[in-house]
Every structure is written in C-alpha cells, then in structure tokens.
Design a protein around this motif. Structure first.
Motif, PDB file in Angstrom:
ATOM      1  N   GLN A  71       9.653   8.055 -10.058  1.00 13.94           N
ATOM      2  CA  GLN A  71       9.680   8.244  -8.609  1.00 13.94           C
ATOM      3  C   GLN A  71       9.397   9.687  -8.207  1.00 13.94           C
ATOM      4  OE1 GLN A  71      13.401   8.187  -5.940  1.00 13.94           O
ATOM      5  NE2 GLN A  71      12.619   6.099  -5.798  1.00 13.94           N
ATOM      6  N   SER A  72       9.931  10.639  -8.950  1.00 15.27           N
ATOM      7  CA  SER A  72       9.732  12.041  -8.582  1.00 15.27           C
ATOM      8  C   SER A  72       8.252  12.402  -8.560  1.00 15.27           C
ATOM      9  CB  SER A  72      10.483  12.957  -9.551  1.00 15.27           C
ATOM     10  OG  SER A  72      10.069  12.729 -10.888  1.00 15.27           O
ATOM     11  N   LYS A  73       7.502  11.910  -9.542  1.00 14.46           N
ATOM     12  CA  LYS A  73       6.065  12.184  -9.566  1.00 14.46           C
ATOM     13  C   LYS A  73       5.355  11.443  -8.442  1.00 14.46           C
ATOM     14  CE  LYS A  73       1.897  12.035 -12.417  1.00 14.46           C
ATOM     15  NZ  LYS A  73       1.297  11.657 -13.719  1.00 14.46           N
ATOM     16  N   ALA A  74       5.765  10.214  -8.186  1.00 12.21           N
ATOM     17  CA  ALA A  74       5.140   9.428  -7.122  1.00 12.21           C
ATOM     18  C   ALA A  74       5.304  10.125  -5.775  1.00 12.21           C
ATOM     19  CB  ALA A  74       5.749   8.031  -7.077  1.00 12.21           C
ATOM     20  N   LEU A  75       6.493  10.637  -5.502  1.00  9.01           N
ATOM     21  CA  LEU A  75       6.730  11.325  -4.236  1.00  9.01           C
ATOM     22  C   LEU A  75       5.918  12.612  -4.140  1.00  9.01           C
ATOM     23  CD1 LEU A  75      10.594  10.776  -4.030  1.00  9.01           C
ATOM     24  CD2 LEU A  75       8.877   9.714  -2.558  1.00  9.01           C
ATOM     25  N   ARG A  76       5.808  13.307  -5.248  1.00  9.27           N
ATOM     26  CA  ARG A  76       5.010  14.540  -5.257  1.00  9.27           C
ATOM     27  C   ARG A  76       3.534  14.238  -5.019  1.00  9.27           C
ATOM     28  NH1 ARG A  76       6.472  16.076  -9.793  1.00  9.27           N
ATOM     29  NH2 ARG A  76       4.662  15.577 -11.094  1.00  9.27           N
ATOM     30  N   GLN A  77       3.027  13.192  -5.667  1.00  8.73           N
ATOM     31  CA  GLN A  77       1.633  12.814  -5.485  1.00  8.73           C
ATOM     32  C   GLN A  77       1.370  12.331  -4.068  1.00  8.73           C
ATOM     33  OE1 GLN A  77       0.235  14.257  -8.004  1.00  8.73           O
ATOM     34  NE2 GLN A  77      -0.805  12.579  -9.037  1.00  8.73           N
ATOM     35  N   LEU A  78       2.322  11.637  -3.480  1.00 10.47           N
ATOM     36  CA  LEU A  78       2.170  11.187  -2.099  1.00 10.47           C
ATOM     37  C   LEU A  78       2.124  12.380  -1.155  1.00 10.47           C
ATOM     38  CD1 LEU A  78       2.046   8.690  -0.227  1.00 10.47           C
ATOM     39  CD2 LEU A  78       4.534   8.852  -0.027  1.00 10.47           C
ATOM     40  N   ARG A  79       2.986  13.346  -1.395  1.00 13.05           N
ATOM     41  CA  ARG A  79       3.002  14.552  -0.556  1.00 13.05           C
ATOM     42  C   ARG A  79       1.671  15.296  -0.643  1.00 13.05           C
ATOM     43  NH1 ARG A  79       7.101  16.742  -2.771  1.00 13.05           N
ATOM     44  NH2 ARG A  79       6.047  18.309  -4.045  1.00 13.05           N
ATOM     45  N   GLU A  80       1.069  15.295  -1.842  1.00 15.64           N
ATOM     46  CA  GLU A  80      -0.204  15.979  -2.048  1.00 15.64           C
ATOM     47  C   GLU A  80      -1.405  15.084  -1.739  1.00 15.64           C
ATOM     48  OE1 GLU A  80       0.118  17.243  -6.095  1.00 15.64           O
ATOM     49  OE2 GLU A  80       1.694  18.717  -5.670  1.00 15.64           O
ATOM     50  N   ASN A  81      -1.121  13.835  -1.328  1.00 19.97           N
ATOM     51  CA  ASN A  81      -2.162  12.874  -0.968  1.00 19.97           C
ATOM     52  C   ASN A  81      -3.085  12.571  -2.146  1.00 19.97           C
ATOM     53  OD1 ASN A  81      -3.087  11.112   0.995  1.00 19.97           O
ATOM     54  ND2 ASN A  81      -4.627  12.530   1.767  1.00 19.97           N
ATOM     55  N   ILE A  82      -2.476  12.344  -3.319  1.00 21.87           N
ATOM     56  CA  ILE A  82      -3.213  12.064  -4.549  1.00 21.87           C
ATOM     57  C   ILE A  82      -2.784  10.714  -5.111  1.00 21.87           C
ATOM     58  CG2 ILE A  82      -3.688  12.829  -6.906  1.00 21.87           C
ATOM     59  CD1 ILE A  82      -2.996  15.670  -6.010  1.00 21.87           C
ATOM     60  N   GLU A  83      -3.710   9.834  -5.333  1.00 22.34           N
ATOM     61  CA  GLU A  83      -3.575   8.581  -6.083  1.00 22.34           C
ATOM     62  C   GLU A  83      -2.782   7.474  -5.392  1.00 22.34           C
ATOM     63  OE1 GLU A  83      -2.879   6.990 -10.640  1.00 22.34           O
ATOM     64  OE2 GLU A  83      -2.766   9.125 -10.227  1.00 22.34           O
ATOM     65  N   VAL A  84      -1.670   7.780  -4.727  1.00 22.81           N
ATOM     66  CA  VAL A  84      -0.908   6.747  -4.023  1.00 22.81           C
ATOM     67  C   VAL A  84      -0.872   7.066  -2.533  1.00 22.81           C
ATOM     68  CG1 VAL A  84       0.550   6.084  -5.974  1.00 22.81           C
ATOM     69  CG2 VAL A  84       1.258   7.969  -4.492  1.00 22.81           C
ATOM     70  N   ASN A  85      -0.793   6.024  -1.704  1.00 24.70           N
ATOM     71  CA  ASN A  85      -0.647   6.261  -0.265  1.00 24.70           C
ATOM     72  C   ASN A  85       0.579   5.588   0.336  1.00 24.70           C
ATOM     73  OD1 ASN A  85      -1.628   3.638  -0.264  1.00 24.70           O
ATOM     74  ND2 ASN A  85      -3.618   4.188   0.627  1.00 24.70           N
ATOM     75  N   VAL A  86       1.343   4.862  -0.494  1.00 32.31           N
ATOM     76  CA  VAL A  86       2.632   4.303  -0.071  1.00 32.31           C
ATOM     77  C   VAL A  86       3.612   4.410  -1.237  1.00 32.31           C
ATOM     78  CG1 VAL A  86       3.915   2.259   0.654  1.00 32.31           C
ATOM     79  CG2 VAL A  86       1.646   2.668   1.580  1.00 32.31           C
ATOM     80  N   VAL A  87       4.811   4.866  -0.952  1.00 34.74           N
ATOM     81  CA  VAL A  87       5.894   4.885  -1.935  1.00 34.74           C
ATOM     82  C   VAL A  87       7.150   4.392  -1.229  1.00 34.74           C
ATOM     83  CG1 VAL A  87       7.380   6.337  -3.395  1.00 34.74           C
ATOM     84  CG2 VAL A  87       4.923   6.791  -3.287  1.00 34.74           C
ATOM     85  N   TRP A  88       7.958   3.584  -1.916  1.00 32.71           N
ATOM     86  CA  TRP A  88       9.252   3.219  -1.348  1.00 32.71           C
ATOM     87  C   TRP A  88      10.327   4.016  -2.083  1.00 32.71           C
ATOM     88  CZ3 TRP A  88       6.049  -0.462  -3.638  1.00 32.71           C
ATOM     89  CH2 TRP A  88       6.381  -0.846  -4.945  1.00 32.71           C
ATOM     90  N   SER A  89      11.293   4.498  -1.312  1.00 35.39           N
ATOM     91  CA  SER A  89      12.325   5.350  -1.879  1.00 35.39           C
ATOM     92  C   SER A  89      13.502   5.429  -0.926  1.00 35.39           C
ATOM     93  CB  SER A  89      11.767   6.761  -2.121  1.00 35.39           C
ATOM     94  OG  SER A  89      12.774   7.648  -2.562  1.00 35.39           O
ATOM     95  N   MET A  90      14.667   5.737  -1.488  1.00 34.97           N
ATOM     96  CA  MET A  90      15.829   6.032  -0.658  1.00 34.97           C
ATOM     97  C   MET A  90      15.552   7.313   0.110  1.00 34.97           C
ATOM     98  SD  MET A  90      19.734   6.528  -1.909  1.00 34.97           S
ATOM     99  CE  MET A  90      20.894   7.531  -0.989  1.00 34.97           C
ATOM    100  N   THR A  91      15.882   7.315   1.387  1.00 37.91           N
ATOM    101  CA  THR A  91      15.588   8.479   2.216  1.00 37.91           C
ATOM    102  C   THR A  91      16.652   9.557   2.103  1.00 37.91           C
ATOM    103  OG1 THR A  91      14.826   9.125   4.413  1.00 37.91           O
ATOM    104  CG2 THR A  91      16.773   7.720   4.319  1.00 37.91           C
TER     105      THR A  91
END
Length: 298
Positions: A71-91
């Motif tokens: 999840q930590s990498k997914a959130l970082r990639q989403l913030r940088e707009n790389i590879e993923v455009n949706v992530v689900w996570s606890m806010t």
C-alpha cells in the motif's frame, strides 16, 4: 437540496453529456493488484469499484497493476501519478493532503472495527480482559506507516512496528507481539487462507472500535475521475445495490462475529480528517443492522 447533492446532480448531467459526445471513449482504471494469489482482501473493493463505474454508464476497463503490491508504494505512485489512478485505503489527514479522497466509506466503517489475532501460547490468548487498562498491558503489532499505528499509540498502546503485513504476521507467529489488531473484514479470511500459521487464533469476544473510513483515492489533478466515482457510489447507495453488495461479502462474517454482543473498547482517532462524513448515517454500519434488515425482510 444540499450543496453537495446539487454538485452531484450537476456533475451527473455533465457526465451524461460527456458520455453521449464520446461514446467510444473508455476509461482505463488502474489499481494495485493483490499482494498474493488468493488475496481475498481485494475482492470486495474491486467489486465496489466495478459497481460504482457501472452505475455511471461510462465505458471502462479495470486493470490491476502487477508491479505495485504494498500500500505504501501504491499511495506514493498515485501521488506521483505513475502506473495507478485509483487506490483504496484507510484515510487520515496526511493522505487527504496528498491525494484526492472520494469521501464515501466503501466498507461502511468496518475498517475501524478491530478484532485481535494472537498466538495460542501467549498468555493474552486466555487472559480475561475486562477493561481498556487490562488491554494496555499487552503490545500489539502494526505496520509502521499505517494510520492504525498512530491511533493505537495515541490511546496508550506500546506498538511494535513492522514493515508490512507479512512481517507483522511473522512477528506474531514468533510470539514477539501479544496481538495483531485486524479489521473485521480481514481477520477471518486471513486465519483461513492457505499457509496460515495454525497456532494463530482469534481472541474471542473482544474488539477495538474507532471511527475510520476506507476511501477510494485518486491523484489530486484527477478531479473528473473522482467525480465519476462519487456519482457512481451515490447512485449505488440510493438504489440499494451498494448495501446488497456489502452484505453479500460481509454478511456471514458479521453474523459469526456478532459485534453487537461482544465486549469492545472505543478509541479516539486523532487522525480523522475534519471532513469525514460521520453524520451521514447511510454511510456507516451499526452492529446488529444486518440482522435487523433480515428480520424486516421476512
């Protein structure tokens, strides 16, 4: 009509116009793939994502990322707009500062209901716990960068940090932690998954509860996709298909755990963002709600 409702209606009209004008356009929605084969934790969020997109009427293709696992990498990639455009996570406040949340709790707040996994040889497994003070004597394990770690620490727990879920499970198996708080939507399936340590057990009749929401997040610049998901989720809630899906996945677990009957301790969540829709009752699960709905349907 509230301002939020008005905005959703206006967007729905705009969305209808967009779909008509670009009938051949297809939304490519990329999200983090499962951590391992048979990872059941991904099944429900994927199903909700699909339902939300279907309710908008747009053409779409959902694609799991094969390279992003944690999840930590997914959130970082989403913030940088790389590879993923949706992530689900606890806010939490930091994630809402970094990303754009769709503030509809996709698990109806169950992410904040925590039951405890423990090793059968730890004294904690058989200890009678009648107060939060009794529980604070024991050390839980959690992921270092998870919001839950800070929540537990803020409530007085001595938390043992792990790099990820796999390491947390290993520390529990090695009896280096007393218990591992897991959300009710995770705990039972993890105990039953192939390769699970048979010495790890559920601490019966005990839970923690704090207000928490699992959201879909998108990149801050991806406002259109955020609105798309918001409209889809609201439509699913209004026509009942959201709750139908929720209970399809979680009904058996809720019946087995019987949260309305067990001892639970309420914790403060200092990380809860101010805009969390805690007063929107339609977004949250109330213990016993599923049973009441079944009785009313008979």
């Amino acid at each position: 009509m509230t301002a939020k409702r008005f905005a959703v209606v206006i967007f729905a009209v705009s969305l209808s116009f967009f779909c008509t004008g670009t009938h051949a356009a297809t939304w490519i929605v990329t999200y983090p793939g499962p951590l391992y084969d048979g990872d059941e934790r991904h099944e429900y969020p994927e199903a909700v994502l699909k339902l939300a997109l279907e309710k908008t009427g747009v053409r779409f293709n959902m694609v799991p990322s094969k390279r992003i696992k944690y999840q930590s990498k997914a959130l970082r990639q989403l913030r940088e707009n790389i590879e993923v455009n949706v992530v689900w996570s606890m806010t939490d406040r930091q994630r809402e500062d970094d990303l754009l949340p769709i503030r509809i709790p996709i698990a109806k707040g169950l992410i904040g209901w925590r039951v405890m996994l423990t090793h059968k040889n730890k004294p904690f497994y058989t200890k009678n716990v009648s107060s939060l003070a009794d529980l604070l004597v024991y050390s839980p394990v959690q992921g270092i960068d998870w919001p839950d770690t800070k929540i537990l620490q803020a409530n007085g727990f001595n938390v043992i940090g792990a790099q990820n879920h796999s390491e947390a499970a290993t520390l529990l198996s090695r009896q280096q932690a007393d218990f591992y708080p897991r959300s009710v939507i995770e705990a039972l399936s993890e105990l039953q998954q192939e390769g699970a340590d048979p010495d790890i057990r559920l601490k019966e009749g005990l839970a923690l509860q704090y207000k928490a929401a699992m959201y879909f997040f998108v990149n801050k610049r991806n406002v259109t996709l955020a609105r798309l998901l918001e409209v889809g989720l609201e439509r699913a809630i209004e026509d009942g298909s959201f709750d139908e899906l929720f209970y399809q996945y979680h009904g058996p677990m809720l019946k087995k755990l019987a949260l309305e009957k067990i001892t639970h301790f309420n914790l403060d969540n200092p990380l809860l963002p101010l805009k969390t829709p805690i007063d929107e009752l339609k977004y949250w699960y109330v213990p016993g709600q599923f049973e009441a709905l079944k009785k009313a349907a008979k």
